[in-house]
Design a protein around this motif. Structure first.
Motif, PDB file in Angstrom:
ATOM      1  N   SER B  84       0.810  -1.211   0.000  1.00 52.21           N
ATOM      2  CA  SER B  84       0.000   0.000   0.000  1.00 52.21           C
ATOM      3  C   SER B  84       0.839   1.255   0.000  1.00 52.21           C
ATOM      4  O   SER B  84       1.973   1.268   0.469  1.00 52.21           O
ATOM      5  CB  SER B  84      -0.901  -0.002   1.238  1.00 52.21           C
ATOM      6  OG  SER B  84      -1.570   1.222   1.340  1.00 52.21           O
ATOM      7  N   GLY B  85       0.255   2.319  -0.521  1.00 51.33           N
ATOM      8  CA  GLY B  85       0.890   3.629  -0.483  1.00 51.33           C
ATOM      9  C   GLY B  85       0.505   4.378   0.777  1.00 51.33           C
ATOM     10  O   GLY B  85       0.984   5.469   1.026  1.00 51.33           O
ATOM     11  N   GLN B 105       5.569  -1.255   1.555  1.00 51.87           N
ATOM     12  CA  GLN B 105       5.253   0.124   1.203  1.00 51.87           C
ATOM     13  C   GLN B 105       5.422   0.328  -0.299  1.00 51.87           C
ATOM     14  O   GLN B 105       6.402  -0.109  -0.880  1.00 51.87           O
ATOM     15  CB  GLN B 105       6.207   1.048   1.968  1.00 51.87           C
ATOM     16  CG  GLN B 105       6.048   2.494   1.685  1.00 51.87           C
ATOM     17  CD  GLN B 105       4.944   3.110   2.520  1.00 51.87           C
ATOM     18  OE1 GLN B 105       5.069   3.311   3.709  1.00 51.87           O
ATOM     19  NE2 GLN B 105       3.823   3.402   1.870  1.00 51.87           N
ATOM     20  N   LYS B 106       4.448   1.005  -0.903  1.00 51.88           N
ATOM     21  CA  LYS B 106       4.567   1.391  -2.308  1.00 51.88           C
ATOM     22  C   LYS B 106       5.401   2.648  -2.406  1.00 51.88           C
ATOM     23  O   LYS B 106       5.266   3.500  -1.530  1.00 51.88           O
ATOM     24  CB  LYS B 106       3.174   1.720  -2.873  1.00 51.88           C
ATOM     25  CG  LYS B 106       2.397   0.549  -3.398  1.00 51.88           C
ATOM     26  CD  LYS B 106       1.102   1.074  -3.998  1.00 51.88           C
ATOM     27  CE  LYS B 106       0.210  -0.071  -4.433  1.00 51.88           C
ATOM     28  NZ  LYS B 106      -1.125   0.403  -4.849  1.00 51.88           N
TER      29      LYS B 106
END
Lengths: 524, 137
Positions: B84-85, B105-106
């Motif tokens: 996810s961002g 983490q994106k």
């Protein structure tokens, strides 16, 4: 302020002053003020806590509270209610102190004019209301800023993800063979994606530093490993720029008591800056040593032969959003957050950071971190000069994770740590900081003032709690708990408390080290 | 072919395609879903070795998917990587508590993501022989 009368609480032990004030307020008409009078601070606190008071008139010499104490107690009982203190003529200095501690106003007894009192009361209420509103406004602003930054960085990450993904796909040759030039250009794109990514991360880090939400987990960290790792990471980009990157570490560098992730973050920011501001042909060097003036600190220095800074700039370089102005023509500016983050991270780990620089000659950033010391961890056990008898046990909790993912391992060891902490007796047992001995699984150590029986009770308590609370079958976590008794060491009557702590910590250290070679000495 | 099968749940079509290219090049079969409903329906249709799950999804976010997977005994066994961002600190713990195996983490690093995937698709049966019996009596 029409409508309901203003509720005034008068805390005053002099009957004469009370009737004077009562008369002054009465002259304003019955609908304006309603006065409640109390003699003791104790009863005033109870009344304030119930709510409904609009303003307090407080005498600073009560039978059960004197001076600033009465103010503090009143504010504690009703934090948002405005206060006016009343003092004698000779006590004006005290009144000024009361204002500094949050009183809205003060009045000198014997000089209170009847028309001035109602006005002072209304002013105090109005000022307090404005203050509360302003505070709320700033609080909302800070919260809004954090939410906004979190939202923005999320929205920026989404397209950046796709950009990075497809650049990596091209660079990896997944969409066909590339020639040398194409590969080089894609590496440049990837490098810039990396920069953009770290700027987005910085955007989020700053509000977290401000609100204290950033967590630091101190443990025993090898500074030498962190320095060599970070140097290796930057070797490529330094070489590409024609900058020599080297490090100088003494053979025996003690470990630091720091957060390994945060230490790396600091080194990365400083190295990145140093390389950025150093022209081709220059050099960047990291040095680490025990601080000569104070052996309980390590000193790390990152020096470069870059463009340097003016004294004006060195004074401001750790400020938030401060950026070097025009001195680095070839490089792009960042957000001006890196060094600010560095300073905050060093401070949170109990260290200090500073910079020395000369324009056109280069800069040296130095920071200190505390040396890891078992003595510091166990010292609280020796408080009040207490010296435990000769029986000290070292309890080892070894965890093993069936689940291979690093994230859930971290989560698991965090849970185990807090579980172990719950089983300890305050002042008798202490959970030692993480020390990274042994490769497989995690190990936690507890130093316990206990004999064999006490140690085995503690071991059983940890096992029981683990089985009851962590549902080992579901979490894929297994745990083995064992203990060893330390070699008895005599409580030498002549030894100082400090010497005893040192002697015990070296005993512990030896046992911990030897257990990583052989666990035969530990009892189940 | 006995490729491991990975379900990718991601609402951004570009990112979804990127995943597919990367995973197929690394010998995984991929199934795609663009929202929470699609994710559950794809997961129920076929045996899966892993789910890669975005948090920001239309009509029920990634946490809803995690919840639905957890209540189904068969689906709850599938390892899930949340990618996810969203803010790592605010979401990682929540995702792990909700049953995810990892939080990434994106934008991610391909090598790290692939390493994580290959660790997690190792079926529990493959691991049993390596589990030391360390629990005290």
């Amino acid at each position: 302020m029409n409508g309901k009368p203003v509720q005034v609480l008068l805390v005053e032990d002099s009957a004469g002053d009370v009737s004077l004030i009562r008369a002054m307020l009465k002259s304003e008409g019955p609908a304006s003020f309603e006065l409640t009078h109390m003699v003791f601070m104790g009863e005033a606190e109870v009344h304030l806590a119930k709510g409904g008071v609009d303003v307090v008139l407080l005498d600073m010499g009560l039978p059960d509270a004197h001076g600033l104490e009465s103010l503090r107690r009143a504010r504690a009982a009703a934090p948002g209610v405005p206060l006016i203190v009343m003092t004698g003529l000779e006590d004006e200095a005290l009144a000024a102190e009361a204002m500094a501690e949050g009183a809205q106003d003060y009045m000198i007894k014997g000089q209170i004019e009847s028309h001035a009192l109602p006005r002072a009361l209304r002013h105090a209420i109005e000022r307090q209301r404005m203050q509360t509103e302003t505070n709320l406004f700033w609080k909302n602003q800070a919260q809004f800023k954090e939410e906004f930054l979190s939202h923005v960085s999320h929205e920026l990450r989404s397209p950046l993800t796709a950009i990075k993904q497809f650049t990596s796909i091209l660079a990896g040759g997944l969409a066909g063979e590339l020639n040398k030039e194409q590969r080089e250009y894609l590496q440049i794109v990837l490098k810039n994606i990396g920069q953009l990514q770290s700027m987005i991360d910085d955007l989020l880090e700053v509000p977290r530093l401000k609100t204290g939400k950033l967590t630091i987990e101190l443990e025993r960290v090898s500074v030498a490993n962190a320095v060599t790792d970070c140097c290796n990471t930057f070797q490529g980009s330094a070489r590409a720029k024609g900058v020599t990157l080297s490090y100088d570490l003494p053979a025996e560098l003690p470990p630091a008591h720091a957060d390994p992730t945060r230490l790396r973050q600091i080194l990365i920011i400083l190295l990145d800056n140093a390389i950025k501001f150093t022209p081709s042909g220059g050099s960047v060097k990291i040095q680490a040593q025990v601080l000569p003036q104070d052996p309980s600190f390590l000193l790390l220095e990152i020096s470069d032969t870059g463009c340097g800074m003016s004294p004006e700039m060195t004074g401001r370089v750790f400020e938030r959003l401060y950026q070097a102005s025009g001195s680095a023509p070839a490089s792009r500016k960042g957000l001006g957050l890196g060094l600010f983050i560095c300073k905050e991270l060093v401070t949170l780990q109990g260290g200090q950071i500073s910079v020395k620089s000369q324009l056109d000659l280069g800069s040296t950033f130095s920071f200190m971190l505390p040396v890891f010391s078992l003595s510091n961890s166990i010292a609280p056990l020796f408080h009040n000069g207490r010296w435990p008898a000769d029986s000290v046990a070292l309890v080892m909790v070894k965890t093993c994770f069936l689940d291979a993912s690093k994230e859930s391992q971290e989560e698991g060891s965090q849970q185990v740590r807090s579980l172990v902490e719950r089983c300890l007796m305050p002042n008798l047992d202490v959970l030692l900081p993480k020390m990274s001995y042994g490769a497989e699984g995690e190990r936690f150590f507890v130093a316990a003032f206990a004999n064999e029986k006490g140690a085995s009770i503690l071991v059983n308590r940890i096992r029981d709690q683990f089985k009851r609370l962590l549902q080992p079958k579901q979490t894929g976590l297994t745990l083995s708990v064992s203990y060893t008794m330390l070699q008895p060491f005599p409580a030498d009557a002549g030894a100082s408390a400090e010497e005893r702590v040192t002697s015990m910590s070296s005993h512990l250290e030896q046992s911990i080290q030897s257990q990583s070679l052989s666990e035969a000495s530990f009892h189940e | 072919m006995n490729n491991k099968k990975v379900l990718i749940v991601e609402d951004d079509a570009d990112v979804r395609l990127g995943y597919r290219i990367l995973l197929q090049a690394n010998h995984y079969d991929t199934v795609l879903a663009a929202d929470a409903i699609g994710a559950i329906s794809e997961a129920s249709k076929q045996p899966l070795d892993l789910i890669v799950l975005d948090l920001g999804l239309p009509a029920g976010d990634g946490f809803v998917v995690l919840e639905k997977l957890q209540v189904n005994p068969q689906l709850s066994m599938i390892p899930v990587i949340v990618v996810s961002g969203r803010d790592l600190h605010a979401n990682k713990e929540r995702a792990l508590k909700a049953g995810a195996s990892a939080f990434v983490q994106k934008p991610w690093n391909d090598d790290e993501l692939l390493a994580l995937i290959s660790q997690l698709v190792t079926r529990p049966g493959d691991l049993v022989s390596r589990v030391p019996n360390t629990e005290g009596s």
